[in-house]
Design an enzyme around this catalytic site. Structure first.
Site, PDB file in Angstrom:
ATOM      1  NE  ARG A   1      -2.461  -1.235   3.445  1.00  0.00           N
ATOM      2  CZ  ARG A   1      -3.051  -1.248   4.644  1.00  0.00           C
ATOM      3  NH1 ARG A   1      -4.284  -0.800   4.775  1.00  0.00           N
ATOM      4  NH2 ARG A   1      -2.412  -1.688   5.699  1.00  0.00           N
TER       5      ARG A   1
ATOM      6  CG  ASN B   1      -4.502  -4.139   2.731  1.00  0.00           C
ATOM      7  OD1 ASN B   1      -3.978  -4.049   1.628  1.00  0.00           O
ATOM      8  ND2 ASN B   1      -3.794  -4.144   3.849  1.00  0.00           N
TER       9      ASN B   1
END
Length: 798
Positions: A20, A38
Site C-alpha cells: 500500500r 486492503n
C-alpha cells in the site's frame, strides 16, 4: 488531457509487504487522486482518477517496481462511473472482502536498514531495540490472527504506537516519505514489546536496560550456559557451538538427542566460510528474506577449534543459517563473531512452547536461564530446512519464511475447499482453495495428543485466514494407513463437515505432489520412482521402493524392491542389525546365518543382546517363511536397505533419529570413490512387475567386505550409485514400453545426492524429461499436498 476514473484490483501477496505505501507513492508520482485499501484476503483495491494516457505506464510500473518480497498474481483494470470526487490520495481503512487466496506473506527477515537502525546510537528509539521492523520486514504469519492485514488484527494490537514526541511512531506511520509509512507491525523502545531475563526458577533477573540484558546473556552463554531465547515464531535453545562439554550437556538434557545434528547460526557469511562450502545458489538462500537453515558440506579438516564434533556427529554436512531477527544481531554484537547452536526449544517430539508459562514448563531442566519477550505469538513456526541439489532446492522442513505461500495447481478445480491431514511423521497438513493448495507450517511427528492438537490448530488457522465456510469443505484427504492419528482425525473432520474422506496411498501422494509442481496436465502420465522408509501399501505390506505408472486419477505398481521380512516390525527400523538379521535369515537360512552373526558379533548391536537374537531366530523358524504375519510384516522400503548397508559398513548401529543410518551412510560415502568397487545390482521381471533383488545386494556387499582391500567409504558410494542406476534402468524400460517421456523421483531418499543425481543423469542421458522437486518437499512434509490432489480427482470422479 482526458481524466478518467478507474478501479484496479490486485491479487497475490500484496498485504504486509509494503504494498500500500508503494502504491500510494507511485500514484502520487503520477498525480492520481483517490484511495487505496486492503480487501480481506481478496488483495488490494485502488480507485483513482487521473490522466488516461498515464494509466498503462502506471500499471506497468506496479509490475516492474513492486516491493521485492511481494508477489503480484493478477491486475485487473476497469473504468468506473462514480459521483465521488477525489481531492487527494488516501489509504483507507481495510474492508473484509473474500477471495480465493491469501494476501499475507510469510515472516520476513529483518532488512539491512532496520539492522542499521538498531546499531545507530543517534536513533534513540531504535538503538539496540530487538523488535525493529518496517513496512517490508518483520513477523507476519506468526502474529496475524485474521485478514485484512492491519495492526488491530495482529498481536501488535497490544502495543499502541507512541505519539508523544516529534519523532514518534505515529508520525513515522503517517509520513509517506518514511519506510514505516503504514507499516503495521513495527514499534519502538518507547511503545513496543520488551525482553526480560529470568533464571531457571522463573524469577526475574533485575536489569536496567536492554544493554544490561544483552551483556548478562552474552556473559552466561560465553561461560558455557544454555539460554532459552524467544523469537518470532517460538523459542530456541542457544549455546556455544565450539565447546564439546556444552554440547554433551545439551544432548544429555534433551535425552532423545544423542546424535541428531544441531543447526548453527553465524553472524555473517564470512564466519561460515571458515568451516563450510557453499555455492552461489546456497548463498542466495542463506541471505534471502526467508533465511532457512541450509544443509551445507563441511570443509574437510577445517573445523578444529571452530565447531565441536558434537554439532553433527558422523556427518559430512551441517545445517547453518544467518540472523533473521533483531535479537540475533544484538546477541552476536555482544557474544562475538562465533557460531552458536540454535535449536528448537522443545522437548523432543512435542510442539515448542509459545506462551511464556509453557516455555518455562517445557524447558525446566533444559535451559539455565530464559530471555523471553511479552509479544504474543499467534502461530508457532519452526525454522525451515533445505538442501540444494544443483539448481534445485529440496525442502526438508517448509515452515518459517514459506508459510502461508501456496502451490498453484496446473488445472482448474471446481472445489471451493478441502482439508488434508498428512501422514504420521514430519508432516504438514494442507488446505485446498479452488486450484491452490496451502500447506501448514511444519507440525512434526503426530504421535501424541499435543502434536495432534497443533495440527488441528494450524489447519483451522489457514482455513480461517482463507475465509472458507464450513459448507464449502467438500472432502477430507488422509493417509491410507488405518491406524494413524491423522487418519482418525480425518474421519472426525469428515463427520463434522458431513463429507466423505478419501484415503490416498502414501507413495501415490508423493507422486501427485511431484506432478503438480512440474505442471503435468490431467491427461498426461508419468513414470515415478518413489523411495522412502515406510508407507502403507494397497496389499497391506510396507512399501517404499516403488516404480509407478501414474496419472492424477490413479496408478499402477509396475516395479518395486524385493519384499523383505521385518522380524519384530518397527524395531527393525530402530536397530538396523535386526533388519539385517531378518533379511539374512530369509536368504540363507538359520544355520548359515548364525555363522555370520557370530563372526560379526551381531548380538552386541541389539538391545537385549543374545536373548534378542535368539528370539529373532525363533520367530523366523516359527513363521516357516509364511510372511507377512502380525509380528513379521513385509517391506519393500528403500530406507530399510539403506539402513542395512549403513549397518554393514559400520556407519550406524542404532537409529537415534529419523533417517540417521542413511544420513550417516551418505557421510561415509562422501569420502569414497565408486570406481574402486565392482558392484552390480540386478532386477528381474516377475508377474508383470520389475523386482530389484535386494537379497543379492546384501550378499554382494558381504562378499566385498571379505576383502580387506575394499574400503568401506568406496563400497558406500558405489552402493548409492549402483542402486540409483537400477531404479533408473527400470524406469527407462517402463517409460519406453508405455510410450511415456517423463520420469520423476520423489520420496525421502531423494535427499541423498549421489542416489538422486545418478538417477537424474541416466534419465536425461536416455533422452527423457526428468521431474524433480523444487517447491514441494520430497519427504513426508509434501504428502498432504499430494493427498489433496488425489482427493480432488476422487471427488470429481464420483
Amino acid at each position: 488531457m482526458k481524466n478518467i476514473k478507474i478501479e484496479i484490483n490486485i491479487t497475490g501477496i500484496v498485504q504486509g509487504v509494503g504494498f500500500r505505501p508503494f502504491l500510494f507513492n507511485l500514484a502520487r508520482k503520477y498525480g492520481f487522486k483517490g484511495y487505496i485499501l486492503n480487501q480481506g484476503n481478496a488483495g488490494v483495491r485502488l480507485v483513482l482518477t487521473g490522466e488516461e494516457e498515464l494509466l498503462d505506464r502506471f500499471v506497468e510500473d506496479i509490475k516492474l517496481k513492486k516491493p521485492k518480497i511481494s508477489y503480484v498474481e493478477s491486475i485487473s483494470v476497469k473504468k468506473i462511473e462514480t459521483d465521488e470526487e477525489f481531492k487527494d490520495l488516501k489509504i483507507r481503512k481495510s474492508e473484509k472482502s473474500r477471495g480465493i487466496s491469501l494476501t499475507l506473506p510469510p515472516d520476513i527477515a529483518i532488512c539491512d536498514d532496520c539492522v542499521n537502525d538498531l546499531r545507530d546510537k543517534n536513533k534513540k528509539r531504535y538503538y539496540m531495540y530487538p523488535f525493529v521492523a518496517c513496512a517490508v520486514c518483520g513477523p507476519r504469519y506468526t502474529i496475524v490472527n485474521t485478514l485484512p492485514y492491519d495492526r488491530e488484527r495482529s498481536t501488535m494490537i497490544e502495543f499502541p504506537l507512541c505519539n508523544e514526541d516529534k519523532t514518534s511512531c505515529v508520525k513515522e506511520y503517517k509520513d509517506f516519505n518514511n519506510r514505516r509509512f503504514h507499516a503495521q507491525t513495527f514499534a519502538c523502545a518507547v511503545c513496543g514489546p520488551q525482553y526480560q531475563l529470568y533464571d531457571k526458577s522463573k524469577n526475574i533477573i533485575e536489569t536496567n536496560s536492554i544493554k544490561e540484558i544483552l551483556e548478562i546473556t552474552a556473559r552466561r552463554i560465553n561461560s558455557g550456559e544454555i539460554a532459552a531465547v524467544k523469537g518470532m515464531g517460538g523459542v530456541h535453545l542457544i549455546c556455544l557451538a565450539e565447546d564439546d562439554k556444552v554440547l554433551e550437556d545439551l544432548r544429555n538434557r534433551k535425552k532423545d538427542r544423542k546424535y541428531k545434528p544441531f543447526a548453527i547460526m553465524t553472524p555473517k557469511l564470512e564466519v561460515l566460510e571458515n568451516f563450510v562450502i557453499f555455492s552461489e545458489k546456497e548463498r542466495e538462500f542463506l541471505t534471502s528474506f526467508r533465511r532457512p537453515i541450509v544443509i551445507l558440506e563441511k570443509k574437510k579438516g577445517s573445523n578444529d577449534g571452530i565447531l565441536s564434533n558434537q554439532v553433527a556427529p558422523g556427518l559430512s554436512s551441517i545445517g547453518v543459517m544467518l540472523p533473521y531477527a533483531g535479537i540475533h544481531y544484538l546477541l552476536f554484537d555482544f557474544i562475538g563473531q562465533k557460531p552458536l547452536i540454535y535449536t528448537s526449544g522443545n522437548v523432543s517430539n512435542l510442539p515448542m512452547g509459545i506462551r511464556n508459562e509453557m516455555i518455562f514448563e517445557q524447558l525446566q531442566g533444559l535451559a539455565d536461564f530464559f530471555l523471553l519477550h511479552n509479544r504474543t505469538i499467534f502461530q508457532r513456526c519452526d525454522d525451515s530446512v533445505l538442501r540444494v541439489h544443483g539448481n534445485k532446492i529440496k525442502l526438508i522442513r517448509r515452515s518459517r519464511g514459506y508459510i502461508p505461500e501456496y502451490l498453484p495447481l496446473p488445472f482448474e478445480v471446481d472445489v471451493p475447499g478441502a482439508l488434508a491431514t498428512g501422514p504420521e511423521l514430519n508432516l504438514t497438513g494442507a488446505v485446498l482453495r479452488r486450484n491452490r493448495i496451502f500447506p501448514t507450517q511444519h507440525i512434526g511427528h503426530v504421535t501424541s495428543l499435543e502434536t495432534l492438537n497443533f495440527l488441528k490448530n494450524a489447519l483451522m488457522n489457514i482455513k480461517n485466514l482463507l475465509q472458507i465456510e464450513d459448507n464449502e469443505i467438500k472432502f477430507i484427504a488422509c493417509d491410507l494407513h488405518p491406524s494413524f492419528y491423522t487418519t482418525n482425525y480425518a474421519k472426525e473432520l469428515a463427520e463434522n463437515f458431513r463429507v466423505e474422506y478419501f484415503p490416498i496411498q502414501h507413495h501415490f501422494a508423493h507422486v501427485l505432489g511431484l506432478m503438480a509442481e512440474n505442471k503435468i496436465s490431467p491427461d498426461e502420465e508419468i513414470i515415478a520412482i518413489a523411495t522412502d522408509g515406510v508407507g502403507y501399501g494397497e496389499d497391506h505390506t510396507v512399501w517404499g521402493g516403488e516404480l509407478l505408472l501414474s496419472s492424477y486419477s490413479g496408478y499402477q505398481r509396475l516395479g518395486h524392491l524385493e519384499s523383505q521380512p521385518m522380524i519384530g516390525g518397527d524395531r527393525c527400523a530402530k536397530y538396523p542389525g535386526r533388519m539385517f538379521a531378518s533379511i539374512l535369515l530369509n536368504i540363507i537360512g538359520v544355520e548359515e546365518a548364525n555363522k555370520v552373526f557370530q563372526k560379526m558379533e551381531l548380538k552386541n548391536d541389539l538391545e537385549h543382546k543374545s536373548a534378542e537374537l535368539e528370539g529373532i531366530i525363533s520367530q523366523f523358524i516359527y513363521s516357516n517363511r509364511n510372511f507377512p504375519t502380525k509380528n513379521i510384516p513385509l517391506t519393500s522400503a528403500t530406507g530399510r536397505i539403506f539402513d542395512v548397508i549403513s549397518y554393514l559398513l559400520d556407519a550406524c548401529k542404532l537409529k537415534t533419529y529419523q533417517g540417521e543410518p542413511a544420513i550417516r551412510l551418505e557421510g561415509l560415502a562422501s569420502k569414497g570413490n565408486p570406481n574402486n568397487i565392482e558392484l552390480s545390482i540386478n532386477f528381474i521381471k516377475e508377474n508383470g512387475q520389475y523386482i530389484i533383488k535386494t537379497s543379492e545386494i546384501i550378499t554382494n556387499i558381504l562378499n566385498l567386505l571379505e576383502n580387506s582391500n575394499n574400503r568401506k567409504e568406496d563400497i558406500a558410494v558405489a552402493f548409492q550409485v549402483e542402486f540409483g542406476k537400477a531404479f533408473a534402468d527400470i524406469a527407462v524400460k517402463m517409460a519406453e514400453s508405455n510410450g511415456i517421456n517423463k520420469i520423476g523421483l520423489t520420496g525421502g531418499v531423494a535427499y541423498n545426492y549421489s542416489f538422486s543425481n545418478t538417477i537424474k543423469n541416466m534419465i536425461i542421458k536416455e533422452g527423457f524429461t526428468f521431474l524433480e522437486h523444487d517447491l514441494v518437499a520430497p519427504g513426508d512434509a509434501g504428502i498432504s499436498t499430494g493427498q489433496l490432489i488425489g482427493g480432488i480427482f476422487k471427488y470429481q470422479n464420483q
